[in-house]
Design an enzyme around this catalytic site. Structure first.
Site, PDB file in Angstrom:
ATOM      1  N   ASP A  66      -8.685 -20.168  31.492  1.00 30.36           N
ATOM      2  CA  ASP A  66     -10.013 -19.602  31.241  1.00 30.36           C
ATOM      3  C   ASP A  66     -10.806 -19.564  32.543  1.00 30.36           C
ATOM      4  O   ASP A  66     -11.621 -20.442  32.803  1.00 30.36           O
ATOM      5  CB  ASP A  66     -10.711 -20.463  30.172  1.00 30.36           C
ATOM      6  CG  ASP A  66     -12.110 -19.980  29.869  1.00 30.36           C
ATOM      7  OD1 ASP A  66     -12.400 -18.789  30.131  1.00 30.36           O
ATOM      8  OD2 ASP A  66     -12.915 -20.786  29.364  1.00 30.36           O
ATOM      9  N   LYS A  68     -12.533 -16.723  33.489  1.00 27.22           N
ATOM     10  CA  LYS A  68     -13.657 -15.778  33.300  1.00 27.22           C
ATOM     11  C   LYS A  68     -13.975 -15.022  34.589  1.00 27.22           C
ATOM     12  O   LYS A  68     -15.074 -15.088  35.123  1.00 27.22           O
ATOM     13  CB  LYS A  68     -14.911 -16.512  32.817  1.00 27.22           C
ATOM     14  CG  LYS A  68     -14.776 -17.039  31.403  1.00 27.22           C
ATOM     15  CD  LYS A  68     -16.103 -17.454  30.828  1.00 27.22           C
ATOM     16  CE  LYS A  68     -15.961 -18.050  29.455  1.00 27.22           C
ATOM     17  NZ  LYS A  68     -15.300 -19.373  29.438  1.00 27.22           N
ATOM     18  N   LEU A  69     -12.986 -14.261  35.051  1.00 26.19           N
ATOM     19  CA  LEU A  69     -13.170 -13.543  36.317  1.00 26.19           C
ATOM     20  C   LEU A  69     -14.188 -12.415  36.171  1.00 26.19           C
ATOM     21  O   LEU A  69     -14.292 -11.788  35.115  1.00 26.19           O
ATOM     22  CB  LEU A  69     -11.834 -12.947  36.772  1.00 26.19           C
ATOM     23  CG  LEU A  69     -10.673 -13.918  36.965  1.00 26.19           C
ATOM     24  CD1 LEU A  69      -9.434 -13.169  37.450  1.00 26.19           C
ATOM     25  CD2 LEU A  69     -11.027 -15.024  37.944  1.00 26.19           C
ATOM     26  N   HIS A  70     -14.921 -12.169  37.241  1.00 28.55           N
ATOM     27  CA  HIS A  70     -15.828 -11.016  37.300  1.00 28.55           C
ATOM     28  C   HIS A  70     -16.163 -10.766  38.763  1.00 28.55           C
ATOM     29  O   HIS A  70     -16.792 -11.606  39.408  1.00 28.55           O
ATOM     30  CB  HIS A  70     -17.096 -11.303  36.493  1.00 28.55           C
ATOM     31  CG  HIS A  70     -18.036 -10.149  36.452  1.00 28.55           C
ATOM     32  ND1 HIS A  70     -17.611  -8.849  36.279  1.00 28.55           N
ATOM     33  CD2 HIS A  70     -19.383 -10.092  36.562  1.00 28.55           C
ATOM     34  CE1 HIS A  70     -18.658  -8.040  36.295  1.00 28.55           C
ATOM     35  NE2 HIS A  70     -19.747  -8.763  36.476  1.00 28.55           N
ATOM     36  N   THR A  75     -10.852  -6.895  43.928  1.00 30.72           N
ATOM     37  CA  THR A  75     -10.712  -8.361  44.025  1.00 30.72           C
ATOM     38  C   THR A  75     -10.149  -8.936  42.724  1.00 30.72           C
ATOM     39  O   THR A  75      -9.291  -9.831  42.743  1.00 30.72           O
ATOM     40  CB  THR A  75     -12.086  -8.994  44.352  1.00 30.72           C
ATOM     41  OG1 THR A  75     -12.513  -8.468  45.606  1.00 30.72           O
ATOM     42  CG2 THR A  75     -12.011 -10.508  44.444  1.00 30.72           C
ATOM     43  N   ARG A 212     -15.117 -30.171  22.873  1.00 28.77           N
ATOM     44  CA  ARG A 212     -15.729 -31.477  22.629  1.00 28.77           C
ATOM     45  C   ARG A 212     -15.425 -32.109  21.273  1.00 28.77           C
ATOM     46  O   ARG A 212     -15.197 -33.328  21.227  1.00 28.77           O
ATOM     47  CB  ARG A 212     -17.252 -31.377  22.878  1.00 28.77           C
ATOM     48  CG  ARG A 212     -17.570 -31.220  24.356  1.00 28.77           C
ATOM     49  CD  ARG A 212     -18.980 -30.703  24.607  1.00 28.77           C
ATOM     50  NE  ARG A 212     -19.092 -29.288  24.286  1.00 28.77           N
ATOM     51  CZ  ARG A 212     -20.166 -28.549  24.530  1.00 28.77           C
ATOM     52  NH1 ARG A 212     -21.237 -29.104  25.087  1.00 28.77           N
ATOM     53  NH2 ARG A 212     -20.192 -27.269  24.226  1.00 28.77           N
TER      54      ARG A 212
HETATM   55  O1  LIG Z   1     -13.866 -18.213  27.091  1.00 30.49           O
HETATM   56  C1  LIG Z   1     -14.072 -19.246  26.455  1.00 30.49           C
HETATM   57  O2  LIG Z   1     -13.148 -20.009  26.169  1.00 30.49           O
HETATM   58  C2  LIG Z   1     -15.426 -19.464  25.919  1.00 30.49           C
HETATM   59  C3  LIG Z   1     -16.166 -18.334  25.649  1.00 30.49           C
HETATM   60  C4  LIG Z   1     -17.367 -18.453  24.941  1.00 30.49           C
HETATM   61  O3  LIG Z   1     -18.032 -17.459  24.612  1.00 30.49           O
HETATM   62  N1  LIG Z   1     -17.792 -19.692  24.575  1.00 30.49           N
HETATM   63  C5  LIG Z   1     -17.095 -20.828  24.887  1.00 30.49           C
HETATM   64  O4  LIG Z   1     -17.526 -21.919  24.489  1.00 30.49           O
HETATM   65  N2  LIG Z   1     -15.930 -20.737  25.613  1.00 30.49           N
HETATM   66  C6  LIG Z   1     -15.212 -21.950  26.031  1.00 30.49           C
HETATM   67  O5  LIG Z   1     -14.729 -22.637  24.867  1.00 30.49           O
HETATM   68  C7  LIG Z   1     -14.862 -24.040  25.017  1.00 30.49           C
HETATM   69  C8  LIG Z   1     -15.712 -24.566  23.903  1.00 30.49           C
HETATM   70  O6  LIG Z   1     -15.893 -25.930  24.049  1.00 30.49           O
HETATM   71  P1  LIG Z   1     -16.694 -26.826  23.007  1.00 30.49           P
HETATM   72  O7  LIG Z   1     -18.048 -26.215  22.845  1.00 30.49           O
HETATM   73  O8  LIG Z   1     -16.704 -28.165  23.645  1.00 30.49           O
HETATM   74  O9  LIG Z   1     -15.874 -26.762  21.715  1.00 30.49           O
HETATM   75  C9  LIG Z   1     -15.428 -24.297  26.413  1.00 30.49           C
HETATM   76  O10 LIG Z   1     -14.356 -24.594  27.278  1.00 30.49           O
HETATM   77  C10 LIG Z   1     -16.063 -22.961  26.797  1.00 30.49           C
HETATM   78  O11 LIG Z   1     -15.964 -22.725  28.193  1.00 30.49           O
END
Ligand SMILES: O=C(O)c1cc(=O)[nH]c(=O)n1[C@@H]1O[C@H](COP(=O)(O)O)[C@@H](O)[C@H]1O
Length: 236
Positions: A66, A68-70, A75, A212
């Site tokens: 994950d 999340k490139l932008h 690039t 979490r």
């Molecule tokens: O791309 C993701 O995984 C992501 C996108 C999004 O819109 N919301 C989101 O919570 N995430 C990821 O999903 C995980 C959620 O974690 P918890 O909120 O701890 O369950 C984290 O690692 C976030 O970076």
């Protein structure tokens, strides 16, 4: 891949949002056979976690990288080309047309599946407006899903709240990957668009991303097992 082709156990993706490779490896050992799919994001990737992608893949686990490139398209294309060699199953990029186009180009003929992050689950309509957008969450998620499909992306990241509408747009052509999962009674934290595991599956999500509620649980294995049981029950 149709939902029936996804092994029920693979539908839970545990986010290894932990401070070190040692902490991540201890969590993976603790979770054992309960978890088959892991996500490596900013926290672990920037703490030396990238080699863990190949290590996990070699041990038979699947990895969602994950990042999340932008960036400008060139690039992104070059970055994704490098990432194809790491052994991940999924990679995230933000759902901007140039970014997605670059990612598809960089992925080439590799097996890496590209996920478009539509609207982060910590955002609601007010947050989007504050960031300068005129569309509300559901409008932007749906517009980005259409663009992602047209550009050849493999899946969408959204809240489970949008899964039903997205399924109508993309059918089973794209994987629906949903963070914002909160088992009943767990802390919401910074997430704003949330559902329980059972409701997310019933809404049409293919994969549930959970951080979490598992990795900060007193008993992470019991927490993961409870989510797996909820998924199986919701699949009926
Ligand atoms: O791309 C993701 O995984 C992501 C996108 C999004 O819109 N919301 C989101 O919570 N995430 C990821 O999903 C995980 C959620 O974690 P918890 O909120 O701890 O369950 C984290 O690692 C976030 O970076």
């Amino acid at each position: 891949m149709t939902p029936a082709e996804i092994a029920p156990k693979d539908r839970l993706i545990v986010a290894l949002d932990l401070p070190s490779v040692d902490a991540a490896e201890a969590m993976i050992a603790r979770l054992g056979d309960s978890v088959t799919f892991y996500k490596i994001g900013y926290r672990l990737a920037y703490a030396g976690g990238l080699p863990l992608v190949a290590k996990l893949a070699d041990s038979g686990k699947k990895v969602f990288l994950d990042l999340k490139l932008h960036d400008i398209g060139n690039t992104v294309a070059q970055g994704v080309e490098s990432i194809t060699k790491l052994g991940a199953t999924f990679l995230t990029v933000h759902a901007y047309p140039q970014t997605m186009k670059g990612a598809v180009e960089g992925r080439g003929s590799s097996k890496l599946k590209l996920l478009a992050v539509t609207v982060l689950t910590s955002y609601n309509d007010d947050d989007l407006r504050a960031a300068g957008f005129r569309l509300d969450v559901s409008e932007l998620v749906e517009a980005r899903a259409q663009q992602a499909r047209a550009l050849g992306m493999d899946g969408l990241v959204s809240s489970p709240e949008e899964a039903g509408a997205l399924r109508k747009i993309v059918g089973h052509q794209m994987a629906l990957v949903t963070p914002g999962i909160r088992p009943a009674g767990s802390e919401t934290g910074d997430q704003k668009r949330i559902m329980t595991p059972a409701r997310a599956i019933s809404a049409g999500a293919d994969y549930l991303v959970v951080g979490r509620p598992v990795v900060e649980a007193a008993d992470p294995k019991a927490a993961a097992d409870a989510i797996q049981a909820e998924i199986v029950q919701a699949l009926g």
